[in-house]
Scaffold this motif. Sequence first.
Motif, PDB file in Angstrom:
ATOM      1  N   THR A 147       0.862  -1.180   0.000  1.00 15.56           N
ATOM      2  CA  THR A 147       0.000   0.000   0.000  1.00 15.56           C
ATOM      3  C   THR A 147       0.900   1.232   0.000  1.00 15.56           C
ATOM      4  OG1 THR A 147      -0.103   0.331   2.404  1.00 15.56           O
ATOM      5  CG2 THR A 147      -1.608  -1.311   1.455  1.00 15.56           C
ATOM      6  N   PRO A 148       0.358   2.415  -0.273  1.00 16.64           N
ATOM      7  CA  PRO A 148       1.201   3.625  -0.218  1.00 16.64           C
ATOM      8  C   PRO A 148       1.878   3.794   1.133  1.00 16.64           C
ATOM      9  CG  PRO A 148      -0.902   4.118  -1.263  1.00 16.64           C
ATOM     10  CD  PRO A 148      -1.007   2.721  -0.728  1.00 16.64           C
ATOM     11  N   TRP A 149       1.218   3.326   2.194  1.00 20.81           N
ATOM     12  CA  TRP A 149       1.727   3.560   3.543  1.00 20.81           C
ATOM     13  C   TRP A 149       2.789   2.535   3.940  1.00 20.81           C
ATOM     14  CZ3 TRP A 149      -3.617   2.820   2.545  1.00 20.81           C
ATOM     15  CH2 TRP A 149      -4.249   4.011   2.141  1.00 20.81           C
ATOM     16  N   THR A 150       2.642   1.285   3.504  1.00 19.68           N
ATOM     17  CA  THR A 150       3.692   0.303   3.804  1.00 19.68           C
ATOM     18  C   THR A 150       4.949   0.583   2.991  1.00 19.68           C
ATOM     19  OG1 THR A 150       2.792  -1.248   2.150  1.00 19.68           O
ATOM     20  CG2 THR A 150       2.069  -1.526   4.433  1.00 19.68           C
ATOM     21  N   LEU A 151       4.775   1.041   1.755  1.00 19.60           N
ATOM     22  CA  LEU A 151       5.940   1.337   0.912  1.00 19.60           C
ATOM     23  C   LEU A 151       6.653   2.613   1.345  1.00 19.60           C
ATOM     24  CD1 LEU A 151       4.503   0.412  -2.607  1.00 19.60           C
ATOM     25  CD2 LEU A 151       6.158  -0.883  -1.250  1.00 19.60           C
ATOM     26  N   ALA A 152       5.954   3.457   2.098  1.00 22.19           N
ATOM     27  CA  ALA A 152       6.556   4.714   2.537  1.00 22.19           C
ATOM     28  C   ALA A 152       7.334   4.583   3.831  1.00 22.19           C
ATOM     29  CB  ALA A 152       5.466   5.778   2.707  1.00 22.19           C
ATOM     30  N   SER A 153       7.140   3.487   4.563  1.00 27.47           N
ATOM     31  CA  SER A 153       7.758   3.379   5.883  1.00 27.47           C
ATOM     32  C   SER A 153       8.116   1.932   6.192  1.00 27.47           C
ATOM     33  CB  SER A 153       6.787   3.903   6.948  1.00 27.47           C
ATOM     34  OG  SER A 153       7.193   3.555   8.250  1.00 27.47           O
ATOM     35  N   ASP A 154       9.370   1.693   6.572  1.00 33.75           N
ATOM     36  CA  ASP A 154       9.796   0.353   6.969  1.00 33.75           C
ATOM     37  C   ASP A 154       9.040  -0.127   8.201  1.00 33.75           C
ATOM     38  OD1 ASP A 154      11.633   0.266   4.908  1.00 33.75           O
ATOM     39  OD2 ASP A 154      13.310   0.945   6.143  1.00 33.75           O
ATOM     40  N   GLU A 155       8.802   0.781   9.141  1.00 30.46           N
ATOM     41  CA  GLU A 155       8.103   0.400  10.364  1.00 30.46           C
ATOM     42  C   GLU A 155       6.651   0.030  10.080  1.00 30.46           C
ATOM     43  OE1 GLU A 155       7.664  -0.336  14.462  1.00 30.46           O
ATOM     44  OE2 GLU A 155       9.445  -0.021  13.224  1.00 30.46           O
ATOM     45  N   VAL A 156       6.002   0.788   9.216  1.00 29.83           N
ATOM     46  CA  VAL A 156       4.616   0.475   8.854  1.00 29.83           C
ATOM     47  C   VAL A 156       4.559  -0.854   8.107  1.00 29.83           C
ATOM     48  CG1 VAL A 156       2.621   1.211   7.489  1.00 29.83           C
ATOM     49  CG2 VAL A 156       3.910   2.890   8.819  1.00 29.83           C
ATOM     50  N   TRP A 157       5.532  -1.079   7.224  1.00 29.73           N
ATOM     51  CA  TRP A 157       5.599  -2.366   6.520  1.00 29.73           C
ATOM     52  C   TRP A 157       5.705  -3.512   7.524  1.00 29.73           C
ATOM     53  CZ3 TRP A 157       5.782  -3.905   1.254  1.00 29.73           C
ATOM     54  CH2 TRP A 157       6.098  -5.243   1.077  1.00 29.73           C
ATOM     55  N   MET A 158       6.636  -3.387   8.467  1.00 24.60           N
ATOM     56  CA  MET A 158       6.863  -4.461   9.422  1.00 24.60           C
ATOM     57  C   MET A 158       5.613  -4.735  10.257  1.00 24.60           C
ATOM     58  SD  MET A 158       9.550  -4.627  12.609  1.00 24.60           S
ATOM     59  CE  MET A 158       8.509  -3.472  13.526  1.00 24.60           C
ATOM     60  N   ARG A 159       5.016  -3.698  10.793  1.00 24.06           N
ATOM     61  CA  ARG A 159       3.849  -3.882  11.645  1.00 24.06           C
ATOM     62  C   ARG A 159       2.653  -4.418  10.863  1.00 24.06           C
ATOM     63  NH1 ARG A 159       3.334   0.771  16.296  1.00 24.06           N
ATOM     64  NH2 ARG A 159       5.559   1.028  16.760  1.00 24.06           N
ATOM     65  N   THR A 160       2.468  -3.892   9.659  1.00 22.76           N
ATOM     66  CA  THR A 160       1.340  -4.340   8.834  1.00 22.76           C
ATOM     67  C   THR A 160       1.476  -5.810   8.473  1.00 22.76           C
ATOM     68  OG1 THR A 160       0.999  -2.128   7.916  1.00 22.76           O
ATOM     69  CG2 THR A 160       0.097  -3.987   6.668  1.00 22.76           C
ATOM     70  N   HIS A 161       2.682  -6.247   8.134  1.00 19.44           N
ATOM     71  CA  HIS A 161       2.865  -7.639   7.720  1.00 19.44           C
ATOM     72  C   HIS A 161       2.819  -8.587   8.904  1.00 19.44           C
ATOM     73  CE1 HIS A 161       3.797  -5.816   3.900  1.00 19.44           C
ATOM     74  NE2 HIS A 161       3.731  -7.018   3.362  1.00 19.44           N
ATOM     75  N   ARG A 162       3.215  -8.108  10.059  1.00 18.57           N
ATOM     76  CA  ARG A 162       3.062  -8.939  11.253  1.00 18.57           C
ATOM     77  C   ARG A 162       1.580  -9.146  11.545  1.00 18.57           C
ATOM     78  NH1 ARG A 162       6.304  -6.516  15.967  1.00 18.57           N
ATOM     79  NH2 ARG A 162       7.992  -7.062  14.527  1.00 18.57           N
ATOM     80  N   MET A 163       0.808  -8.065  11.487  1.00 15.17           N
ATOM     81  CA  MET A 163      -0.628  -8.163  11.711  1.00 15.17           C
ATOM     82  C   MET A 163      -1.305  -8.935  10.574  1.00 15.17           C
ATOM     83  SD  MET A 163      -3.541  -6.530  10.339  1.00 15.17           S
ATOM     84  CE  MET A 163      -5.211  -6.185  10.874  1.00 15.17           C
ATOM     85  N   GLY A 164      -0.878  -8.637   9.329  1.00 18.99           N
ATOM     86  CA  GLY A 164      -1.462  -9.313   8.172  1.00 18.99           C
ATOM     87  C   GLY A 164      -1.229 -10.810   8.198  1.00 18.99           C
ATOM     88  N   GLY A 165      -0.088 -11.238   8.731  1.00 18.70           N
ATOM     89  CA  GLY A 165       0.182 -12.668   8.850  1.00 18.70           C
ATOM     90  C   GLY A 165      -0.850 -13.350   9.728  1.00 18.70           C
ATOM     91  N   TYR A 166      -1.175 -12.731  10.865  1.00 16.84           N
ATOM     92  CA  TYR A 166      -2.205 -13.288  11.747  1.00 16.84           C
ATOM     93  C   TYR A 166      -3.561 -13.319  11.048  1.00 16.84           C
ATOM     94  CZ  TYR A 166       1.106 -12.816  15.629  1.00 16.84           C
ATOM     95  OH  TYR A 166       2.195 -12.923  16.447  1.00 16.84           O
ATOM     96  N   VAL A 167      -3.871 -12.250  10.313  1.00 16.33           N
ATOM     97  CA  VAL A 167      -5.154 -12.183   9.609  1.00 16.33           C
ATOM     98  C   VAL A 167      -5.249 -13.278   8.550  1.00 16.33           C
ATOM     99  CG1 VAL A 167      -6.551 -10.796   8.026  1.00 16.33           C
ATOM    100  CG2 VAL A 167      -5.525  -9.734  10.040  1.00 16.33           C
ATOM    101  N   PHE A 168      -4.180 -13.465   7.788  1.00 11.29           N
ATOM    102  CA  PHE A 168      -4.188 -14.482   6.740  1.00 11.29           C
ATOM    103  C   PHE A 168      -4.337 -15.885   7.324  1.00 11.29           C
ATOM    104  CE2 PHE A 168      -2.884 -13.231   2.295  1.00 11.29           C
ATOM    105  CZ  PHE A 168      -3.309 -11.919   2.416  1.00 11.29           C
ATOM    106  N   VAL A 169      -3.620 -16.151   8.413  1.00 10.17           N
ATOM    107  CA  VAL A 169      -3.729 -17.480   9.036  1.00 10.17           C
ATOM    108  C   VAL A 169      -5.143 -17.699   9.566  1.00 10.17           C
ATOM    109  CG1 VAL A 169      -2.967 -18.903  10.969  1.00 10.17           C
ATOM    110  CG2 VAL A 169      -1.286 -17.680   9.588  1.00 10.17           C
ATOM    111  N   ALA A 170      -5.699 -16.682  10.239  1.00  5.37           N
ATOM    112  CA  ALA A 170      -7.035 -16.822  10.820  1.00  5.37           C
ATOM    113  C   ALA A 170      -8.105 -16.977   9.747  1.00  5.37           C
ATOM    114  CB  ALA A 170      -7.346 -15.622  11.704  1.00  5.37           C
ATOM    115  N   THR A 171      -8.045 -16.130   8.715  1.00  9.32           N
ATOM    116  CA  THR A 171      -9.054 -16.218   7.670  1.00  9.32           C
ATOM    117  C   THR A 171      -8.858 -17.482   6.829  1.00  9.32           C
ATOM    118  OG1 THR A 171      -7.708 -14.779   6.237  1.00  9.32           O
ATOM    119  CG2 THR A 171      -9.462 -13.747   7.509  1.00  9.32           C
ATOM    120  N   GLY A 172      -7.606 -17.898   6.646  1.00 13.10           N
ATOM    121  CA  GLY A 172      -7.361 -19.151   5.929  1.00 13.10           C
ATOM    122  C   GLY A 172      -7.947 -20.342   6.669  1.00 13.10           C
ATOM    123  N   ALA A 173      -7.750 -20.371   7.989  1.00 13.64           N
ATOM    124  CA  ALA A 173      -8.336 -21.451   8.796  1.00 13.64           C
ATOM    125  C   ALA A 173      -9.850 -21.404   8.713  1.00 13.64           C
ATOM    126  CB  ALA A 173      -7.865 -21.328  10.243  1.00 13.64           C
ATOM    127  N   ALA A 174     -10.411 -20.170   8.716  1.00 12.61           N
ATOM    128  CA  ALA A 174     -11.864 -20.029   8.595  1.00 12.61           C
ATOM    129  C   ALA A 174     -12.347 -20.558   7.247  1.00 12.61           C
ATOM    130  CB  ALA A 174     -12.261 -18.564   8.774  1.00 12.61           C
TER     131      ALA A 174
END
Length: 221
Positions: A147-174
């Motif tokens: 996204t524009p915000w993850t590409l603009a900031s290393d910290e936003v990228w890291m936090r978003t992908h950490r959170m996104g990993g949990y979301v993907f695992v949870a929704t995948g299990a669902a």
Amino acid sequence: MTRNTANTLCALLLLIAAVAAALAYTKLPAQVPIHWNAAGDIDGYADKLNAVLLGPGMAALAWLLMWAVPHVSPKGFRTDNFQATVHVLQVVLVAFCVAIGGIILAAGFGVHITPERVFPIAIGALFVVIGNYLGKTQKNFFVGIRTPWTLASDEVWMRTHRMGGYVFVATGAAMVIIGALDLGHFPFMIAVIAAGLMPVAYSFLIYRQLEGFSDDAQNID
């Protein structure tokens, strides 16, 4: 995973898909189902040549695209530091394409395919695997939640992908549960939308928290 291991596994998967396609070709009917609507009814056919090439073709394309990622990434957005993750995702995507090709071949031989069961389980499993590796990616243009915000900031990228990993695992299990219990396409679509929108919204919110937009707004004025 090393590059040689990934390429060996991809080559083996592609060989299996190609052999299966060659063996199936002469025994398949002239028209093979390749698409199902939301109600589970077949609404798309292909001639048997295109049908048998679909799985190996998608697998070869996935392999090629993932192989190209490190070679075409611009400076500052290289994938070198998480290349092992790229290799894992390459194998997973190739395996997924081979599995889809196998489902199409099975349908061509008259095996009853229940898409509202089969595809949510397959896609859910893919999401679970991808989710386990999202947090290991670093800022780049090809792999991850861009996204524009993850590409603009290393910290936003890291936090978003950490959170996104949990979301993907949870929704995948669902998704897997939705398919196994045959809950229909509506809950599956809700899970897909959630997996797509939640990380994007989170990246915006965390960027606003960390970086803010006030300076930009003042500059425009």
